[in-house]
Design a protein around this motif. Sequence first.
Motif, PDB file in Angstrom:
ATOM      1  N   GLN A 584       0.818  -1.214   0.000  1.00  0.00           N
ATOM      2  CA  GLN A 584       0.000   0.000   0.000  1.00  0.00           C
ATOM      3  C   GLN A 584       0.853   1.266   0.000  1.00  0.00           C
ATOM      4  OE1 GLN A 584      -3.173   0.031   2.920  1.00  0.00           O
ATOM      5  NE2 GLN A 584      -3.408  -2.199   2.821  1.00  0.00           N
ATOM      6  N   ASP A 625      -5.349   9.980   3.720  1.00  0.00           N
ATOM      7  CA  ASP A 625      -5.796   8.780   3.014  1.00  0.00           C
ATOM      8  C   ASP A 625      -6.726   7.926   3.864  1.00  0.00           C
ATOM      9  OD1 ASP A 625      -4.124   9.434   0.808  1.00  0.00           O
ATOM     10  OD2 ASP A 625      -2.398   8.642   1.928  1.00  0.00           O
ATOM     11  N   ASN A 626      -6.479   7.872   5.175  1.00  0.00           N
ATOM     12  CA  ASN A 626      -7.233   6.975   6.042  1.00  0.00           C
ATOM     13  C   ASN A 626      -8.478   7.666   6.604  1.00  0.00           C
ATOM     14  OD1 ASN A 626      -5.235   5.023   5.694  1.00  0.00           O
ATOM     15  ND2 ASN A 626      -4.075   5.758   7.482  1.00  0.00           N
ATOM     16  N   LYS A 627      -9.518   6.849   6.756  1.00  0.00           N
ATOM     17  CA  LYS A 627     -10.753   7.319   7.385  1.00  0.00           C
ATOM     18  C   LYS A 627     -11.178   6.279   8.406  1.00  0.00           C
ATOM     19  CE  LYS A 627     -12.416   9.874   3.333  1.00  0.00           C
ATOM     20  NZ  LYS A 627     -13.539  10.047   2.363  1.00  0.00           N
ATOM     21  N   TYR A 628     -11.316   6.718   9.642  1.00  0.00           N
ATOM     22  CA  TYR A 628     -11.701   5.780  10.702  1.00  0.00           C
ATOM     23  C   TYR A 628     -12.191   6.547  11.923  1.00  0.00           C
ATOM     24  CZ  TYR A 628      -7.086   7.052  12.545  1.00  0.00           C
ATOM     25  OH  TYR A 628      -6.000   7.741  12.998  1.00  0.00           O
ATOM     26  N   TRP A 659     -13.142   1.117  10.841  1.00  0.00           N
ATOM     27  CA  TRP A 659     -12.431   1.546   9.631  1.00  0.00           C
ATOM     28  C   TRP A 659     -13.433   1.907   8.554  1.00  0.00           C
ATOM     29  CZ3 TRP A 659      -7.499   2.723   9.403  1.00  0.00           C
ATOM     30  CH2 TRP A 659      -6.903   2.915   8.158  1.00  0.00           C
ATOM     31  N   GLN A 660     -13.234   3.080   7.916  1.00  0.00           N
ATOM     32  CA  GLN A 660     -14.212   3.560   6.941  1.00  0.00           C
ATOM     33  C   GLN A 660     -13.593   3.905   5.591  1.00  0.00           C
ATOM     34  OE1 GLN A 660     -16.125   6.850   8.913  1.00  0.00           O
ATOM     35  NE2 GLN A 660     -17.220   5.532  10.344  1.00  0.00           N
ATOM     36  N   SER A 661     -12.290   3.643   5.420  1.00  0.00           N
ATOM     37  CA  SER A 661     -11.658   3.901   4.123  1.00  0.00           C
ATOM     38  C   SER A 661     -12.009   2.797   3.145  1.00  0.00           C
ATOM     39  CB  SER A 661     -10.133   3.979   4.297  1.00  0.00           C
ATOM     40  OG  SER A 661      -9.767   5.082   5.095  1.00  0.00           O
ATOM     41  N   ASP A 662     -11.873   3.108   1.873  1.00  0.00           N
ATOM     42  CA  ASP A 662     -12.110   2.100   0.848  1.00  0.00           C
ATOM     43  C   ASP A 662     -11.010   1.059   0.838  1.00  0.00           C
ATOM     44  OD1 ASP A 662     -14.393   3.463   0.129  1.00  0.00           O
ATOM     45  OD2 ASP A 662     -13.350   4.668  -1.394  1.00  0.00           O
ATOM     46  N   THR A 663      -9.784   1.486   1.150  1.00  0.00           N
ATOM     47  CA  THR A 663      -8.675   0.538   1.206  1.00  0.00           C
ATOM     48  C   THR A 663      -8.637  -0.126   2.568  1.00  0.00           C
ATOM     49  OG1 THR A 663      -7.213   2.336   1.894  1.00  0.00           O
ATOM     50  CG2 THR A 663      -7.297   1.821  -0.458  1.00  0.00           C
ATOM     51  N   ASP A 739     -12.579  -5.252   7.540  1.00  0.00           N
ATOM     52  CA  ASP A 739     -11.876  -4.326   6.658  1.00  0.00           C
ATOM     53  C   ASP A 739     -10.382  -4.631   6.600  1.00  0.00           C
ATOM     54  OD1 ASP A 739     -14.220  -2.633   6.088  1.00  0.00           O
ATOM     55  OD2 ASP A 739     -14.040  -2.122   8.219  1.00  0.00           O
ATOM     56  N   ASN A 741      -7.522  -7.163   4.576  1.00  0.00           N
ATOM     57  CA  ASN A 741      -7.292  -8.058   3.454  1.00  0.00           C
ATOM     58  C   ASN A 741      -6.589  -9.316   3.976  1.00  0.00           C
ATOM     59  OD1 ASN A 741      -6.805  -9.340   1.055  1.00  0.00           O
ATOM     60  ND2 ASN A 741      -5.397  -7.777   0.252  1.00  0.00           N
TER      61      ASN A 741
END
Length: 804
Positions: A584, A625-628, A659-663, A739, A741
């Motif tokens: 990432q 970049d991060n959303k949480y 965690w609320q980011s798409d990644t 969330d 991988n």
Amino acid sequence: MILGTSAGISRDHQSRHINMLYRALAVVFLFVATVSTVFATGAAAQSYTFNSVRVEGNQRIQTETIVSYTGIKPGQSISAGELNAAYQRILDSGVFETVELEPRGGTLLISVKERPTINVVSIEGNRRIKDEDLAGFITSKSRQVFNPAQAEADAAVIAEAYSQQGRIAATVTPRIIRRSDNRVDLVFEISEGDTIEVERISFVGNQVFSDRRLRRVLQTKQAGLLRTFIRSDTLIEDRIEFDKQVLRDFYLSRGFVDFRILGTNVELTEERDGFFLVFNVQEGQQFKFGEISTSSEMSQADPAVFQDVLKVRPGVVYSPALVENSIARMERLGIQQGIDFLRVEPRVTRNDRDLTLDVEFVLTKGPRIFVERIDIEGNTTTLDRVVRQQFRIVEGDPFNPREIRESAERIRALGFFSTADVATREGGSSDQMIVDVNVEEQPTGSLSLGGAYSVTDGFGIAIGLTENNFLGRGQRLSFSISTAQESDEYILGFSEPYLLGRNLRFDIDLGVATRSSSFATYDLDRRFFRPALTFPVSENGTVQLRYGYEASEMLSRGEEFDNSTTPPTPIPTSGAVITSEIDQGRRTSSALGMSYSFDSRLTGLNPNAGVLFQIGADIAGVGGDNKYIKTNAKVIAQQRVMNEEVVLRASFEAGALSWQSDTPSRSIDRYILTPAIFRGFEPAGVGPRDQSNGLDDAIGGNYYAVARLEAEFPLGLPEEIGLRGGVFYDVGNLWGLQDVNTVGATCQGLPGPCGEDGSWRHVIGLSLLWTTGFGPLRFNFTKALKKETFDKEQTFDLTIQARF
């Protein structure tokens, strides 16, 4: 005939007696007259008139100066008494060893012998105290006139300095060595003697609290194994007086209002190499609060309203500090309501039958006195406003003695001054008061250099530079460098405790950190920027508003090779989860956060118990970049029992990550448990793991919860050793991989990561707590009662004691 003859004889006898009496009186009269004549003649003969004064023997002191000491003028008639007074004035000048006055007709001859001057001042025989330190006690200086009395006083001060170190047998002898030109070398010969330590401290009359508990209160300590590092095991009179006061405070704060110290006894041991120190005390009975009431002698002060702000309740152990806190709380309420000159007078009624004290808080009107001004002296570096910020009053406000005392304590608590005295005096009129603040500054900067060991990071060194009073503004500036086998960290910090002149603390940290993970096969590179504002919202509560920006990247360690003779075979870099997270690249987080903290110890309502509660949340997504949403909570409660010998502590902390980011999230974004949070396991030894590619990577979790129960108790060893024991029971869990991988992750050969759903682990342990001169250490010996097969247990851990 016979009778007549007897009468005649009697009359003759009486006549002879009368004649003898007359003669005696005449002799006495003649003696007195003769003596008076002689004294009158002598007195008249002791009157002198000198036309000139001649001085002999002086070398440094000018003749005119010596003549001026006499006060005799040419041609002036002086008596013998005045001549003696002139002699005394010359001698009192302190620069002559001998003085002689000899009248020679119309000339007065003054013969003097000057005292020598000091060539050099030296100290011999000292090993325990350096020359430069002792020189500060000596008032005799080179080129001054030698004064034996001053030299003796200097010797006494030096001996007292040794006495303060417990060397009461030290002797200091001033000696002089004659030199040419009427000079002397002044030498202080020191015999330091041995240190006489306090071998044992005991108490007589104590029943509620043990000797061991009371010894912990005292500043004076018993000599023990660590006597080389402990300087408080020597007998110092001032320290004993301080110990008496802290003993009184200790008992009074626990309701023993009749406590008295009947006396102290100090005895030398038979070998005369130590002291036995005995405190004879009378504890009395413990009292509790009885009825708590409020009355008012001011029409504008409603007693019911003031009663509601009281925190103390009936049945609570009586403490003067609780009464003082209650008075302060009421006076602050009066200021908020605009009631000037409100004074709270506590009236205590004693009930010996049920051992209670009824307290009536009477609201009265104090004298109309105002603060004329606040004068600050002695601060050469610190700005006046730094000191003034500790006052809750300004010029023109009503004068409140209690507020002045509290302000003085806040000034001393700054740590900027070695001494800080606050006094009051009458101002320009009877209704004005001037507050005088006299301070003496001390160094506020520090440079630290040391080594450290961490189970997580290995051995390392740390360099820190801190200035707590930056440019005299009361601000804190710090810079630290920490390097270890597994990590490097550089942090610059700044703090302003009174932003914009208000009780608003501003902090900002900037840093760069790199870390080689000890529990996974990746390196971490972080850059962060964290400003924060903290302010009080109640007596016990504070709120912090913060912002955090962080740029972080997980880095691969590259290929590693073994040392065998076979062709090198690349070792896999990481498991499936870590590999996807490394791919990432660098990611940024921009988060706003808020937390609330409640600490009951701030008001000290119970010296043997305390509660700390903290809760907070950080929301990322304001850029970056991060959303949480990340929330955390912690609760700690502590209670001393068994006459304060045993400490019981319970704590609970938990966290949740949404965690609320798409990644997907990364391991460095999720929670990782360390021994500081959950004992009995290695760092990241609990929680989800990825065992793919033959590795065993900790990948963290979105949720965690840990409860800790522990008790600390004495081991019966001498207090000066500083060893205590402890037992604990921990239960905790780390779980949740939403969330994340997890494609390709395995656990013991099966698809999917280990411990995704989590399970509760249980650990018991024993602790050895050691308070050393290098810091408080904690040795934990643990045993996991319940764990997972993939967990990494740790049966021994050495940490720094966490103080609550």
